[in-house]
Design a protein around this motif. Structure first.
Motif, mmCIF file in Angstrom:
data_model
loop_
_atom_site.group_PDB
_atom_site.id
_atom_site.type_symbol
_atom_site.label_atom_id
_atom_site.label_comp_id
_atom_site.label_asym_id
_atom_site.label_seq_id
_atom_site.Cartn_x
_atom_site.Cartn_y
_atom_site.Cartn_z
ATOM 1 N N GLN A 139 5.578 -9.782 29.810
ATOM 2 C CA GLN A 139 5.628 -8.370 29.373
ATOM 3 C C GLN A 139 6.910 -7.449 29.908
ATOM 4 O OE1 GLN A 139 3.541 -7.120 25.526
ATOM 5 N NE2 GLN A 139 3.565 -4.863 27.050
ATOM 6 N N VAL A 182 13.893 1.177 19.065
ATOM 7 C CA VAL A 182 14.402 -0.239 18.079
ATOM 8 C C VAL A 182 15.367 -1.047 18.867
ATOM 9 C CG1 VAL A 182 15.798 -0.624 15.796
ATOM 10 C CG2 VAL A 182 14.123 1.100 16.238
ATOM 11 N N GLN A 215 13.202 -3.219 20.696
ATOM 12 C CA GLN A 215 11.903 -4.159 20.401
ATOM 13 C C GLN A 215 12.967 -5.005 20.122
ATOM 14 O OE1 GLN A 215 10.748 -3.240 16.232
ATOM 15 N NE2 GLN A 215 8.576 -2.859 17.481
ATOM 16 N N ARG A 216 14.379 -5.347 20.021
ATOM 17 C CA ARG A 216 14.813 -6.637 19.739
ATOM 18 C C ARG A 216 14.615 -7.720 20.787
ATOM 19 N NH1 ARG A 216 18.377 -6.890 15.037
ATOM 20 N NH2 ARG A 216 16.927 -6.224 13.869
ATOM 21 N N SER A 266 9.017 -4.060 26.171
ATOM 22 C CA SER A 266 8.380 -3.657 24.962
ATOM 23 C C SER A 266 8.049 -1.815 25.905
ATOM 24 C CB SER A 266 6.350 -4.273 25.740
ATOM 25 O OG SER A 266 6.013 -3.116 25.338
ATOM 26 N N LEU A 287 9.867 -27.227 25.080
ATOM 27 C CA LEU A 287 9.957 -27.714 23.702
ATOM 28 C C LEU A 287 9.109 -27.440 22.710
ATOM 29 C CD1 LEU A 287 11.894 -30.938 23.158
ATOM 30 C CD2 LEU A 287 13.203 -28.305 23.565
ATOM 31 N N GLY A 288 7.423 -27.262 22.990
ATOM 32 C CA GLY A 288 6.239 -26.642 22.399
ATOM 33 C C GLY A 288 5.806 -27.850 21.824
ATOM 34 N N GLU A 300 10.976 -5.800 10.391
ATOM 35 C CA GLU A 300 11.108 -6.210 12.145
ATOM 36 C C GLU A 300 11.376 -4.842 12.770
ATOM 37 O OE1 GLU A 300 14.009 -8.952 12.859
ATOM 38 O OE2 GLU A 300 14.371 -9.437 11.226
ATOM 39 N N ASP A 301 12.148 -4.033 12.269
ATOM 40 C CA ASP A 301 12.465 -3.257 13.725
ATOM 41 C C ASP A 301 12.034 -1.323 13.674
ATOM 42 O OD1 ASP A 301 14.647 -4.264 14.670
ATOM 43 O OD2 ASP A 301 16.507 -3.120 12.534
ATOM 44 N N TYR A 302 10.522 -1.998 12.365
ATOM 45 C CA TYR A 302 9.547 -0.909 12.323
ATOM 46 C C TYR A 302 9.005 -1.015 14.259
ATOM 47 C CZ TYR A 302 5.230 1.737 11.489
ATOM 48 O OH TYR A 302 3.831 2.481 11.037
ATOM 49 N N ILE A 303 8.538 0.522 14.218
ATOM 50 C CA ILE A 303 8.048 0.908 15.603
ATOM 51 C C ILE A 303 6.738 1.912 14.879
ATOM 52 C CG2 ILE A 303 8.073 2.463 17.048
ATOM 53 C CD1 ILE A 303 11.658 2.544 17.112
ATOM 54 N N PRO A 304 5.451 1.350 15.749
ATOM 55 C CA PRO A 304 4.299 1.360 15.260
ATOM 56 C C PRO A 304 3.670 2.905 15.362
ATOM 57 C CG PRO A 304 3.741 -0.396 16.694
ATOM 58 C CD PRO A 304 5.602 0.560 16.840
ATOM 59 N N ASP A 360 -1.049 5.112 17.778
ATOM 60 C CA ASP A 360 -1.597 4.675 18.844
ATOM 61 C C ASP A 360 -1.829 3.241 18.683
ATOM 62 O OD1 ASP A 360 -2.127 3.037 21.655
ATOM 63 O OD2 ASP A 360 -2.903 5.404 21.960
ATOM 64 N N ARG A 386 5.311 -23.074 20.789
ATOM 65 C CA ARG A 386 6.058 -21.516 19.706
ATOM 66 C C ARG A 386 6.249 -22.788 17.836
ATOM 67 N NH1 ARG A 386 8.934 -22.780 25.006
ATOM 68 N NH2 ARG A 386 7.304 -23.600 25.544
ATOM 69 N N LYS A 401 1.852 -8.525 21.192
ATOM 70 C CA LYS A 401 2.423 -7.239 21.518
ATOM 71 C C LYS A 401 1.244 -5.950 20.984
ATOM 72 C CE LYS A 401 6.935 -7.488 21.802
ATOM 73 N NZ LYS A 401 8.192 -6.481 21.946
ATOM 74 N N PRO A 427 -1.815 -7.745 25.171
ATOM 75 C CA PRO A 427 -1.396 -5.803 25.982
ATOM 76 C C PRO A 427 -3.384 -5.492 26.470
ATOM 77 C CG PRO A 427 -0.359 -6.049 24.534
ATOM 78 C CD PRO A 427 -1.164 -7.358 24.466
#
Lengths: 200, 244
Positions: free
Chosen positions: A3, A21, A24-25, A30, A171-172, B60-64, B67, B176, B224, B228
């Motif tokens: 990260q 935003v 985040q993509r 992070s 590939l997992g 998916e674009d939501y920001i927490p 904290d 994955r 995430k 951490p």
């Protein structure tokens, strides 16, 4: 996965959230902290580490003390410019982003920054099987055993096992049936060439 | 986005995608006029935690907003565990039975059938392996970590085991699981002869894509939020230990 931590220092709430935003993509990126003023940022950096700081040109102009006391910070700074023609005005920051840039441009700039962090990881991910590994996946899908593959390719079984481990890592996917479907949808083999379980 | 004062009924009516989340929090329908906060309180669910999970799930674009390090690890682990249960006891069996019905009524060759059925069997095995590894070693380790970090004097045996980098290994080998499932959808859409029963095929593809989405979200939670937090706790404990 690794990260990479970003800090955002932008006085405008909307711009800050917008930047968050976009980040985040990006896999691996992070946002650990956001600041609207240089004071809070300075205090935070006294006690905490981070990988990159994205800072607006306005706050950057107010942060001379911070950079004077910590010149190495420039190397980790990405400037957020309001004026697209400003570039980094010889400020020697790591990079700069302009508010008028499109999402894709911003993402590709940030990805470039992240590359050194993920070189090992990216080299090892999906889609980057070597030709030799593809051959092995193909032969596995045709129902060959490690031993048979080794004979066919003039390798030791030990080498084939190592290749298989690397394939699993990339590939997992562990099972032969999973690899077979992978091989079909990635055009490494056709369904006709596949040997089904009961034919083996 | 949903918020604490929104009637729960309205939240779920507007965002039916929230439905699979409810059992994971042990929340049942029949909300009446109660709002999100009241429903959470009634079910002993931390409202902020619920809101973060639900909103992240919806967008998916939501920001927490909160904290995330404020949530007790125990509630994160409980959520992850009940999500695992959902995958194992609901999502996967549902897809499995639809796939077998789909194959029964199809004109696929023996080989093509074997390909799909074998794929799903093995996928399920790998999935089970992954989850039991997580539940048998990783999650108990995390709970113990939280417990030890609250003690004045953590057990020296546990402190020694901290050097083993349990969580970093876990984060690195994070399977994955979803990539592989997408291959199955591609196989059906692109390479296999068409199925007679399109409606059933549609259901299978929809279920697969819902599961993939859920898995991505789940991995996101683990990478995430959980990882951490755990690294932070490990570092805190190590510092304390080295200082003492």
């Amino acid at each position: 996965m690794k990260q990479v931590n970003f800090i955002l220092a932008v006085e405008s709430y909307l711009v800050r959230k917008g930047m968050a935003v976009v980040l985040q993509r990006i896999p691996g990126a992070s946002v650990v902290k956001e600041f609207g003023s240089v004071d809070l940022l300075t205090r935070y950096l006294e006690h905490h580490g981070m990988d990159f700081l994205i800072i607006s040109d306005t706050l950057f102009a107010n942060a001379t003390d911070l950079y004077m006391n910590n010149p190495a910070l420039l190397e980790r700074t990405i400037l957020l410019n309001r004026d697209p023609s400003a570039e980094d005005r010889g400020k020697k920051t790591r990079g700069c982003i302009s508010l008028s840039e499109e999402k894709e441009e911003i993402i590709s700039k940030i990805n470039e920054l992240l590359n050194p962090y993920f070189r090992d990881y990216r080299a090892n991910t999906h889609g980057s099987l070597t030709d030799r590994e593809k051959t092995i996946v193909r032969l596995l899908s045709m129902g060959l055993t490690n031993r048979q593959i080794a004979d066919r390719l003039f390798l030791s079984t030990h080498t084939v096992t190592t290749h298989r481990k690397n394939i699993i890592h990339k590939l997992g996917i562990k099972s032969v049936s999973g690899l077979t479907v992978y091989a079909i949808v990635n055009n490494i083999i056709t369904i006709d060439e596949v040997t089904s379980k009961h034919e083996r | 986005m949903i918020h604490r004062n929104l009637p729960m009924c309205q939240a779920v009516l507007k965002h039916h995608q929230l439905l699979p989340l409810l059992p994971r929090f042990n929340i049942k329908l029949g909300f009446g006029e109660k709002n999100v906060e009241e429903v959470c309180r009634l079910n002993r669910v931390n409202t902020d935690f619920f809101l973060e999970i639900a909103n992240a799930y919806l967008d998916e674009d939501y920001i927490p907003q909160t904290d995330l390090s404020l949530f007790p690890i125990g509630s994160v682990v409980a959520y992850l565990t009940s999500t695992h249960d959902y995958y194992l006891h609901i999502a996967l069996p549902k897809i499995e039975s639809k796939i077998s019905r789909l194959l029964e009524g199809s004109n696929l060759s023996e080989k093509e059938r074997g390909l799909v059925a074998g794929f799903f069997d093995d996928y399920k095995k790998e999935f089970l392996d992954h989850i039991s590894r997580e539940e048998d070693s990783v999650l108990p380790y995390i709970l113990e970590l939280e417990k030890q970090s609250m003690k004045e004097e953590p057990d020296s045996g546990f402190l020694r085991s901290l050097q083993n980098d349990t969580i970093k290994e876990f984060a690195q080998e994070h399977d994955r699981l979803e990539n592989s499932l997408e291959n199955l959808s591609k196989l059906i859409i692109k390479y296999l002869p068409p199925f007679e029963d399109f409606d059933l095929c549609h259901q299978v593809l929809t279920d697969l894509s819902d599961l993939v989405r859920d898995l991505v979200d789940h991995a996101h939670m683990e990478d995430k939020i959980l990882v951490p937090r755990v690294i932070e706790l490990e570092q805190q404990l190590t510092r304390k230990f080295n200082a003492g």
